[in-house]
Design a protein around this motif. Sequence first.
Motif, mmCIF file in Angstrom:
data_model
loop_
_atom_site.group_PDB
_atom_site.id
_atom_site.type_symbol
_atom_site.label_atom_id
_atom_site.label_comp_id
_atom_site.label_asym_id
_atom_site.label_seq_id
_atom_site.Cartn_x
_atom_site.Cartn_y
_atom_site.Cartn_z
ATOM 1 N N ILE A 148 -53.649 -50.492 -34.812
ATOM 2 C CA ILE A 148 -52.945 -49.223 -34.980
ATOM 3 C C ILE A 148 -53.524 -48.187 -34.027
ATOM 4 N N ASN A 149 -52.699 -47.665 -33.177
ATOM 5 C CA ASN A 149 -53.155 -46.715 -32.162
ATOM 6 C C ASN A 149 -52.896 -45.281 -32.633
ATOM 7 N N GLU A 150 -53.552 -44.888 -33.716
ATOM 8 C CA GLU A 150 -53.435 -43.537 -34.267
ATOM 9 C C GLU A 150 -54.829 -42.984 -34.503
ATOM 10 N N PRO A 198 -57.434 -41.515 -36.890
ATOM 11 C CA PRO A 198 -57.629 -41.403 -38.337
ATOM 12 C C PRO A 198 -57.884 -39.957 -38.768
ATOM 13 N N ARG A 232 -61.094 -46.184 -39.310
ATOM 14 C CA ARG A 232 -61.095 -46.665 -37.913
ATOM 15 C C ARG A 232 -61.152 -48.190 -37.861
ATOM 16 N N LYS A 292 -60.122 -50.301 -40.137
ATOM 17 C CA LYS A 292 -58.821 -50.831 -40.571
ATOM 18 C C LYS A 292 -57.782 -50.699 -39.460
ATOM 19 N N TYR A 293 -57.779 -49.549 -38.798
ATOM 20 C CA TYR A 293 -56.834 -49.345 -37.699
ATOM 21 C C TYR A 293 -57.074 -50.374 -36.590
ATOM 22 N N LYS A 294 -58.339 -50.636 -36.296
ATOM 23 C CA LYS A 294 -58.664 -51.614 -35.256
ATOM 24 C C LYS A 294 -58.205 -53.006 -35.678
#
Length: 427
Positions: free
Chosen positions: A273-275, A277, A265, A267-269
């Motif tokens: 990245i709007n996926e 995890p 999460r 890393k996505y933030k």
Amino acid sequence: MVPHLITALTGPINELEQRILDSMPAIERWFRLEWMEHTPPFYCAVDIRNAGFKLAPVDTNLFPGGWNNLTPQMLPLAVQSAMAAIEKICPEAKNLLLIPENDTRSTFYLSNVAQLQRIFHMAGLNVRVGSINPDIKETTVVNLPNGEQVTLEPVIRSKRRLGLKDFDPCTILLNNDLSAGAPGILEELHEQYLLPPLHAGWSVRRKSTHFRNYEELAKRLGKLLGIDPWLINPMFNQCGAVDMAQGQGMECLNTNVDALLGKIRRKYKEYGINEKPFVIVKSDSGSRNMGIMTVRDVKDLAVLHHRAKTQQDDIPAQDIIIQEGVLTNERINDAVAEPVVYMMDRYVVGGFYRIHAERGVDENLSAPGSSYVPLAFAESAHLPQVGMRPGASAPNRFYMYGVVGRLAMAAASYELEATDPDAETYD
């Protein structure tokens, strides 16, 4: 054929491709120096996932089947690589004994055996197929759907050698992953070359060991490229023995799944990245007793535990790896696709896309119903096309896949060195 990415063409994966292409001389020198110090596995296949924002290996197979999925255009490179590999190990080799899996009913698998036989025959070896299946007591000819035949012969074991009737090989090629352990008939073969070695089998290998080595190499290559190694590395945690049905080890599993989802999460933030995890929970060894489970929330584990308990699954407790789930955002028509890169010695020889029309972007594609489309490595004689915009050239994308595949192969070489029972140790 290059499947289209459903992510934007200006996305991070194209930036990564550009960085890799710009660094090609440095990358090739880096690999060259690695192979001076470390021996690559004899052959391997690496499953890769392209999420559009990261590109990472999710599995490395040291006894790859599926050679029948390589196109005729790929065979010359496979033959040259086979020659190079054999020349390093046993230059005087004349006879090669190929030992397949014990399953003689799968004509798809045996088509792979026929392809391997063809490659090594063209590399200048007499090749015969010897079965260690106790049910094969006499020469057995299996007809394949394409009109070919595979002849299986029962192996004959003397005190120090393995062979067939009237056939004494100096080299034995295993295409059997030894999940059930190394059979005694393959042990103590001191006068013959066994490729890959027994400690490459799944009774010894651990995925966590492989990906720990891969993580270190990804950091080093990432430093060379000036990139965040996360872009090419799947994070992971591991647990000791877990028994889903009995609830043994579930606390460790819950803790590690929650921790890894949290890291993803963040890393996505960081990358916008709007996926959602997810992680993949699977056996740390190659055991086929346990399926591959996609987990998006710790609460999912309670459901899996309940299902295992009520179904009374007779699955023994086993060590678990929790791996960062990597989406596959590539498509061929409407089916999700993931590239599989094949290597022999230190060379990329080809590969294919594994596709599955009924699986999602966050699911395992190696399942009944999957099919295979060859990678277009034949285009431009495998050479990247410098100057093409990222995402526009098949060879450029495949070069990127080859870099990640070779990085996983290098990790496997470190792994095999560390587990070699015959390696010299120093105090």
